[in-house]
Design a protein around this motif. Sequence first.
Motif, PDB file in Angstrom:
ATOM      1  N   LEU A  52      30.420 -14.668   8.287  1.00  0.00           N
ATOM      2  CA  LEU A  52      31.783 -14.983   7.848  1.00  0.00           C
ATOM      3  C   LEU A  52      32.465 -13.702   7.378  1.00  0.00           C
ATOM      4  CD1 LEU A  52      34.169 -16.721   6.959  1.00  0.00           C
ATOM      5  CD2 LEU A  52      32.867 -17.330   4.885  1.00  0.00           C
ATOM      6  N   ASN A  53      33.504 -13.315   8.088  1.00  0.00           N
ATOM      7  CA  ASN A  53      34.315 -12.168   7.677  1.00  0.00           C
ATOM      8  C   ASN A  53      35.616 -12.704   7.092  1.00  0.00           C
ATOM      9  OD1 ASN A  53      35.574  -9.538   7.565  1.00  0.00           O
ATOM     10  ND2 ASN A  53      36.750 -10.196   9.350  1.00  0.00           N
ATOM     11  N   PRO A  54      35.820 -12.624   5.775  1.00  0.00           N
ATOM     12  CA  PRO A  54      37.013 -13.213   5.160  1.00  0.00           C
ATOM     13  C   PRO A  54      38.247 -12.311   5.161  1.00  0.00           C
ATOM     14  CG  PRO A  54      35.140 -13.050   3.619  1.00  0.00           C
ATOM     15  CD  PRO A  54      34.889 -12.141   4.760  1.00  0.00           C
ATOM     16  N   PHE A  55      38.083 -11.048   5.587  1.00  0.00           N
ATOM     17  CA  PHE A  55      39.138 -10.072   5.340  1.00  0.00           C
ATOM     18  C   PHE A  55      39.680  -9.455   6.628  1.00  0.00           C
ATOM     19  CE2 PHE A  55      36.025  -9.692   1.751  1.00  0.00           C
ATOM     20  CZ  PHE A  55      36.756 -10.455   0.847  1.00  0.00           C
ATOM     21  N   ALA A  56      40.921  -8.940   6.517  1.00  0.00           N
ATOM     22  CA  ALA A  56      41.569  -8.269   7.641  1.00  0.00           C
ATOM     23  C   ALA A  56      42.305  -7.033   7.123  1.00  0.00           C
ATOM     24  CB  ALA A  56      42.523  -9.221   8.344  1.00  0.00           C
ATOM     25  N   LEU A  83      28.250 -12.977   4.435  1.00  0.00           N
ATOM     26  CA  LEU A  83      29.634 -12.517   4.336  1.00  0.00           C
ATOM     27  C   LEU A  83      29.667 -11.012   4.554  1.00  0.00           C
ATOM     28  CD1 LEU A  83      29.455 -15.137   2.255  1.00  0.00           C
ATOM     29  CD2 LEU A  83      31.821 -14.475   1.876  1.00  0.00           C
ATOM     30  N   ILE A  84      30.633 -10.567   5.311  1.00  0.00           N
ATOM     31  CA  ILE A  84      30.765  -9.134   5.575  1.00  0.00           C
ATOM     32  C   ILE A  84      32.113  -8.642   5.071  1.00  0.00           C
ATOM     33  CG2 ILE A  84      29.207  -9.136   7.558  1.00  0.00           C
ATOM     34  CD1 ILE A  84      31.668  -9.158   9.390  1.00  0.00           C
ATOM     35  N   GLY A  85      32.165  -7.365   4.740  1.00  0.00           N
ATOM     36  CA  GLY A  85      33.393  -6.746   4.238  1.00  0.00           C
ATOM     37  C   GLY A  85      33.088  -5.355   3.738  1.00  0.00           C
ATOM     38  N   GLU A  86      34.138  -4.589   3.497  1.00  0.00           N
ATOM     39  CA  GLU A  86      33.971  -3.236   2.976  1.00  0.00           C
ATOM     40  C   GLU A  86      33.322  -3.280   1.596  1.00  0.00           C
ATOM     41  OE1 GLU A  86      37.445  -0.442   4.184  1.00  0.00           O
ATOM     42  OE2 GLU A  86      38.323  -2.416   3.827  1.00  0.00           O
ATOM     43  N   LYS A  87      32.677  -2.196   1.226  1.00  0.00           N
ATOM     44  CA  LYS A  87      31.969  -2.149  -0.071  1.00  0.00           C
ATOM     45  C   LYS A  87      32.917  -2.405  -1.244  1.00  0.00           C
ATOM     46  CE  LYS A  87      28.105   0.788   1.370  1.00  0.00           C
ATOM     47  NZ  LYS A  87      27.154  -0.332   1.370  1.00  0.00           N
ATOM     48  N   LYS A  88      34.186  -2.040  -1.103  1.00  0.00           N
ATOM     49  CA  LYS A  88      35.139  -2.266  -2.191  1.00  0.00           C
ATOM     50  C   LYS A  88      35.399  -3.747  -2.434  1.00  0.00           C
ATOM     51  CE  LYS A  88      39.260  -1.784   0.735  1.00  0.00           C
ATOM     52  NZ  LYS A  88      40.480  -0.984   0.994  1.00  0.00           N
ATOM     53  N   ARG A  89      35.005  -4.604  -1.468  1.00  0.00           N
ATOM     54  CA  ARG A  89      35.169  -6.052  -1.646  1.00  0.00           C
ATOM     55  C   ARG A  89      33.896  -6.720  -2.156  1.00  0.00           C
ATOM     56  NH1 ARG A  89      40.128  -6.934   1.270  1.00  0.00           N
ATOM     57  NH2 ARG A  89      40.306  -8.792  -0.042  1.00  0.00           N
ATOM     58  N   GLU A  90      32.860  -5.919  -2.409  1.00  0.00           N
ATOM     59  CA  GLU A  90      31.558  -6.487  -2.766  1.00  0.00           C
ATOM     60  C   GLU A  90      31.632  -7.355  -4.022  1.00  0.00           C
ATOM     61  OE1 GLU A  90      26.940  -5.126  -3.734  1.00  0.00           O
ATOM     62  OE2 GLU A  90      28.415  -3.637  -3.056  1.00  0.00           O
ATOM     63  N   GLU A  91      32.281  -6.851  -5.068  1.00  0.00           N
ATOM     64  CA  GLU A  91      32.353  -7.616  -6.318  1.00  0.00           C
ATOM     65  C   GLU A  91      33.060  -8.956  -6.104  1.00  0.00           C
ATOM     66  OE1 GLU A  91      34.034  -7.179 -10.927  1.00  0.00           O
ATOM     67  OE2 GLU A  91      34.144  -5.485  -9.527  1.00  0.00           O
ATOM     68  N   GLU A  92      34.126  -8.917  -5.339  1.00  0.00           N
ATOM     69  CA  GLU A  92      34.884 -10.126  -5.030  1.00  0.00           C
ATOM     70  C   GLU A  92      34.012 -11.148  -4.301  1.00  0.00           C
ATOM     71  OE1 GLU A  92      38.908 -11.238  -2.445  1.00  0.00           O
ATOM     72  OE2 GLU A  92      38.370  -9.140  -2.826  1.00  0.00           O
ATOM     73  N   ILE A  93      33.228 -10.660  -3.342  1.00  0.00           N
ATOM     74  CA  ILE A  93      32.348 -11.552  -2.584  1.00  0.00           C
ATOM     75  C   ILE A  93      31.217 -12.075  -3.457  1.00  0.00           C
ATOM     76  CG2 ILE A  93      30.704 -11.650  -0.663  1.00  0.00           C
ATOM     77  CD1 ILE A  93      32.504  -9.652   0.813  1.00  0.00           C
ATOM     78  N   GLU A  94      30.637 -11.191  -4.262  1.00  0.00           N
ATOM     79  CA  GLU A  94      29.511 -11.599  -5.109  1.00  0.00           C
ATOM     80  C   GLU A  94      29.932 -12.679  -6.112  1.00  0.00           C
ATOM     81  OE1 GLU A  94      26.502 -10.987  -4.725  1.00  0.00           O
ATOM     82  OE2 GLU A  94      26.228  -9.054  -3.721  1.00  0.00           O
ATOM     83  N   ASN A  95      31.181 -12.636  -6.571  1.00  0.00           N
ATOM     84  CA  ASN A  95      31.671 -13.654  -7.495  1.00  0.00           C
ATOM     85  C   ASN A  95      31.728 -15.035  -6.845  1.00  0.00           C
ATOM     86  OD1 ASN A  95      31.989 -12.081  -9.797  1.00  0.00           O
ATOM     87  ND2 ASN A  95      34.061 -11.433  -9.236  1.00  0.00           N
TER      88      ASN A  95
END
Length: 369
Positions: free
Chosen positions: A219-223, A252-264
């Motif tokens: 699941l890639n949530p970002f663009a 879930l995949i995304g840039e490292k800067k989105r990691e905290e958002e995904i982990e939440n």
Amino acid sequence: MIRKLNRIFQDYMREKRLKIGRYIWDRKEKKEKIVAGNFIEKNSIKSILFLRYDGKIGDMVVNTVMFREIKKQYPSMKIGVVARGAAKEIIKNNPYIDKIYNYEKNSKKIKKLANEISKEKYDLLIDFSEMLRVNQMMLINLCKARYNMGLNREDWKLFDKSYSFPKGEFHIVEVYKKVLEEIGIKNPNLDYDLHFTEKEKQNVEVLLNNFRDKKIFVLNPFAASKHRDFNREKIKGIIDIILKKENRVVFLIGEKKREEEIENIIKEYSEDVFFAKLDSIMETAFLIKKADFVITPDTSIVHIAAAFKKKMIAVYREDLNIEVKNKNLWSPNYSGAVQVFSRDLDVKKGEESDINKFKLEEIDKIINN
């Protein structure tokens, strides 16, 4: 009001800069006439330089068609690519490319790059820009290729050869097919072409090692635009739909800067939902290759999944005129993928529509049918 006036001023100045830039750089000494027939053979084309300085991952994935098909027919052809950012990662392992040049948005560095390229005396330069900015005009001029080819450049002195978009509705790969045919490559294979190092493969295999008996959902949530990012409600809704059935795991995949958002989001689940901590876009691409199903609003991931004909849900917006075109131009373009559309009926004129106006019931029906 101030922001609107600034935008009007910037648009006005951009038009002025482009006119001045074209006055300076739209010139080329035409030493040779183009010989009709197979362009590569009749005009002794031994080297081709592709300009892909936009940094767009999806475009580069589609562009891999050209590198392979040219080399298949002309194995001794030298192929160079000017690229930047993550798009370089897409081609760093490509066996059909002889040299990759790094593009940076700095006029001094562009001149230095052009000087390096000009010494290699490329026979043909192919540019894919719809609108040329001044630095790009300068680069093309200073590369000094024998022939320059570009999109709708019939009235430019800088270009020797022009191509146009296909008529009517078309997919982006048809543009590349048309360019190939223009230079003499007939009936090309239009499958995309990604290559991985053993280390990239191994890193992903380690990640998946404990899930061999489960279906892998990516699941890639970002663009690239925040207006095309899935919101928290939609991310959780999709995860819940996937986990309705047993023996499934969600990465879930995304840039490292989105990691905290995904982990939440992930912490709300006791198991079977993970953030894929990968080091590069190519590791992400290999994860997609190994996956059973992909869900994304981002066309870069759409094209990566298309390289492997993965089962996929691609979410697009359908409420703006440009998106009506994009749903065809940037579609997955294969039978294993399904497009789901977001219809933002409340969007105001001049604003960007919200990707999250799609129905989770549609996602459920596709995934759990």
